[in-house]
Write an enzyme that holds these catalytic residues in place. Sequence first.
Site, mmCIF file in Angstrom:
data_model
loop_
_atom_site.group_PDB
_atom_site.id
_atom_site.type_symbol
_atom_site.label_atom_id
_atom_site.label_comp_id
_atom_site.label_asym_id
_atom_site.label_seq_id
_atom_site.Cartn_x
_atom_site.Cartn_y
_atom_site.Cartn_z
ATOM 1 N N THR A 54 44.847 40.972 32.672
ATOM 2 C CA THR A 54 43.417 41.255 32.777
ATOM 3 C C THR A 54 42.690 40.691 31.559
ATOM 4 O O THR A 54 43.282 39.984 30.728
ATOM 5 C CB THR A 54 43.181 42.768 33.024
ATOM 6 O OG1 THR A 54 41.799 42.961 33.319
ATOM 7 C CG2 THR A 54 43.576 43.633 31.835
ATOM 8 N N LYS A 100 43.169 36.002 31.422
ATOM 9 C CA LYS A 100 43.408 35.429 32.756
ATOM 10 C C LYS A 100 43.427 33.896 32.777
ATOM 11 O O LYS A 100 44.033 33.297 33.664
ATOM 12 C CB LYS A 100 42.361 35.933 33.754
ATOM 13 C CG LYS A 100 42.576 37.364 34.194
ATOM 14 C CD LYS A 100 41.607 37.736 35.308
ATOM 15 C CE LYS A 100 41.890 39.121 35.845
ATOM 16 N NZ LYS A 100 41.138 39.413 37.072
ATOM 17 N N ASN A 132 46.131 36.374 37.659
ATOM 18 C CA ASN A 132 46.183 37.829 37.409
ATOM 19 C C ASN A 132 47.581 38.409 37.582
ATOM 20 O O ASN A 132 47.772 39.604 37.381
ATOM 21 C CB ASN A 132 45.178 38.571 38.302
ATOM 22 C CG ASN A 132 45.665 38.728 39.730
ATOM 23 O OD1 ASN A 132 46.483 37.950 40.207
ATOM 24 N ND2 ASN A 132 45.160 39.733 40.416
ATOM 25 N N ASP A 173 43.924 38.279 43.610
ATOM 26 C CA ASP A 173 42.574 38.814 43.841
ATOM 27 C C ASP A 173 41.956 38.297 45.144
ATOM 28 O O ASP A 173 41.281 39.050 45.863
ATOM 29 C CB ASP A 173 41.641 38.438 42.684
ATOM 30 C CG ASP A 173 41.779 39.390 41.506
ATOM 31 O OD1 ASP A 173 42.237 40.527 41.702
ATOM 32 O OD2 ASP A 173 41.416 38.989 40.383
ATOM 33 N N GLY A 232 30.906 34.928 38.302
ATOM 34 C CA GLY A 232 31.916 35.094 37.255
ATOM 35 C C GLY A 232 33.318 34.961 37.828
ATOM 36 O O GLY A 232 33.534 34.327 38.865
ATOM 37 N N ALA A 281 35.356 37.193 39.241
ATOM 38 C CA ALA A 281 35.583 37.806 40.554
ATOM 39 C C ALA A 281 34.965 36.941 41.657
ATOM 40 O O ALA A 281 35.548 36.788 42.737
ATOM 41 C CB ALA A 281 34.987 39.209 40.582
ATOM 42 N N LEU A 312 32.341 44.840 45.208
ATOM 43 C CA LEU A 312 33.582 44.837 44.426
ATOM 44 C C LEU A 312 33.572 45.910 43.345
ATOM 45 O O LEU A 312 34.625 46.319 42.861
ATOM 46 C CB LEU A 312 33.784 43.461 43.760
ATOM 47 C CG LEU A 312 34.634 42.455 44.539
ATOM 48 C CD1 LEU A 312 34.060 42.197 45.920
ATOM 49 C CD2 LEU A 312 34.748 41.155 43.785
ATOM 50 N N GLY A 353 34.935 48.786 46.522
ATOM 51 C CA GLY A 353 35.776 48.028 45.597
ATOM 52 C C GLY A 353 37.220 48.493 45.519
ATOM 53 O O GLY A 353 38.084 47.738 45.066
HETATM 54 P P1 NAP Z 1 32.378 38.374 34.818
HETATM 55 O O1 NAP Z 1 33.285 37.191 34.935
HETATM 56 O O2 NAP Z 1 31.967 38.847 33.468
HETATM 57 O O3 NAP Z 1 31.048 38.040 35.695
HETATM 58 C C1 NAP Z 1 29.986 38.960 35.718
HETATM 59 C C2 NAP Z 1 28.921 38.531 36.735
HETATM 60 O O4 NAP Z 1 27.890 39.517 36.718
HETATM 61 C C3 NAP Z 1 28.260 37.194 36.427
HETATM 62 O O5 NAP Z 1 27.822 36.608 37.623
HETATM 63 C C4 NAP Z 1 27.052 37.637 35.570
HETATM 64 O O6 NAP Z 1 25.961 36.742 35.640
HETATM 65 C C5 NAP Z 1 26.658 38.923 36.269
HETATM 66 N N1 NAP Z 1 25.984 39.835 35.324
HETATM 67 C C6 NAP Z 1 26.569 40.577 34.368
HETATM 68 N N2 NAP Z 1 25.638 41.303 33.706
HETATM 69 C C7 NAP Z 1 24.452 40.970 34.255
HETATM 70 C C8 NAP Z 1 23.105 41.378 34.002
HETATM 71 N N3 NAP Z 1 22.797 42.253 33.029
HETATM 72 N N4 NAP Z 1 22.123 40.857 34.767
HETATM 73 C C9 NAP Z 1 22.410 39.962 35.735
HETATM 74 N N5 NAP Z 1 23.656 39.539 36.035
HETATM 75 C C10 NAP Z 1 24.661 40.040 35.300
HETATM 76 O O7 NAP Z 1 33.013 39.663 35.514
HETATM 77 P P2 NAP Z 1 34.010 39.686 36.774
HETATM 78 O O8 NAP Z 1 35.404 39.718 36.297
HETATM 79 O O9 NAP Z 1 33.577 38.616 37.708
HETATM 80 O O10 NAP Z 1 33.706 41.138 37.392
HETATM 81 C C11 NAP Z 1 32.493 41.407 38.061
HETATM 82 C C12 NAP Z 1 32.558 42.776 38.735
HETATM 83 O O11 NAP Z 1 33.561 42.778 39.749
HETATM 84 C C13 NAP Z 1 32.912 43.934 37.790
HETATM 85 O O12 NAP Z 1 32.140 45.042 38.147
HETATM 86 C C14 NAP Z 1 34.376 44.201 38.078
HETATM 87 O O13 NAP Z 1 34.736 45.540 37.842
HETATM 88 C C15 NAP Z 1 34.416 43.896 39.576
HETATM 89 N N6 NAP Z 1 35.765 43.516 40.025
HETATM 90 C C16 NAP Z 1 36.360 44.302 40.956
HETATM 91 C C17 NAP Z 1 37.612 43.979 41.431
HETATM 92 C C18 NAP Z 1 38.253 44.838 42.468
HETATM 93 O O14 NAP Z 1 39.485 44.750 42.654
HETATM 94 N N7 NAP Z 1 37.493 45.660 43.175
HETATM 95 C C19 NAP Z 1 38.279 42.841 40.949
HETATM 96 C C20 NAP Z 1 37.635 42.038 39.988
HETATM 97 C C21 NAP Z 1 36.373 42.402 39.529
HETATM 98 P P3 NAP Z 1 25.958 35.366 34.751
HETATM 99 O O15 NAP Z 1 26.826 34.404 35.506
HETATM 100 O O16 NAP Z 1 24.537 34.984 34.723
HETATM 101 O O17 NAP Z 1 26.529 35.743 33.408
#
Ligand code: NAP
Length: 271
Positions: free
Chosen positions: A65, A69, A90, A106, A130, A132, A214, A237
């Site tokens: 994690t 990754k 992952n 994933d 991002g 995910a 998610l 999620g």
């Molecule tokens: P990440 O790589 O940090 O990407 C975050 C995303 O959210 C980017 O698109 C970012 O936009 C956007 N974002 C973050 N803060 C923001 C804000 N204040 N205003 C507008 N946009 C914002 O994170 P990730 O790993 O992709 O994870 C994203 C979510 O998915 C998390 O909540 C995580 O817990 C969830 N997730 C769930 C699973 C599951 O198994 N259910 C698996 C993986 C992830 P920018 O591109 O503009 O920065």
Amino acid sequence: MSGVPYAEVIGDPIAQSKSPLIHKFWLDALGMAGDYRRAQIKPEDLAAHLTERRTDPDWRGCNVTIPHKVAVMDLVDDPGNVRGTIGAMNTIVRQPDGSVIGTNTDAAGFYAPLAETDLTGAPVVVIGAGGAARAVLFALARAGVGHVTILNRSPLKAMGLLATFGLKGEVLGLDAQLPPAALLVNSSSLGMTGQPPLDLDLSPLPGDAIVYDLVYAPLQTGLLKAAEARGLGSVDGLDMLIGQAALAFELFFGAAPPEGRDEELRARLVA
Ligand code: NAP
């Protein structure tokens, strides 16, 4: 002499990881000897940790994690096609000869709840660009979806993802009106505890659309509440979290998770 087989999740921080709870629940339910641990590993210690672990025949592998990754792709013997596709790993699995292979569960975990839904040619909306989102878009491209609209704060990142996965579509800001779509996926952090809310007007979605969030903390996000208020189908999620873990469990321990225990596991995950 070999002892009890174990796997682990590595990251920094790591206390928040739900993986030990999930894997230990399945080991207990199956009555299998085995363990699943968590290890806080700093980036500078990552290579040494994996070098040490691969000499341990009881270590079956690890989940990976934040923030490792991407870095682990250079530290396995066989990264499969992960680098050229999702671009993040992952799961690492130790082979009996001590070599290690890497994969990403994933995308398959995300897609599992949609497996009965025909998305061929269907318009979809994805929020976020991002890590995910990469797994989501990879899975949707393989499912043969039609027009993809990505809503993201940083449009350039989202455009890059459309190109990477060979998807036809467009990128809009987070305040844009939604187009009609068969599936809407939130893969951004918006709506997560401690993050800003995700405020979307779902009225352009048709009555048979599915809304998939998610985010699993909270489990019942504002987006899913809005979807239910409109009578739309919804996926939370935990389905993806459990789905990606199930694939890793089988790779580590050579057995599928027990059937019919998901509700009990979900209750423990939200307790
Ligand atoms: P990440 O790589 O940090 O990407 C975050 C995303 O959210 C980017 O698109 C970012 O936009 C956007 N974002 C973050 N803060 C923001 C804000 N204040 N205003 C507008 N946009 C914002 O994170 P990730 O790993 O992709 O994870 C994203 C979510 O998915 C998390 O909540 C995580 O817990 C969830 N997730 C769930 C699973 C599951 O198994 N259910 C698996 C993986 C992830 P920018 O591109 O503009 O920065």
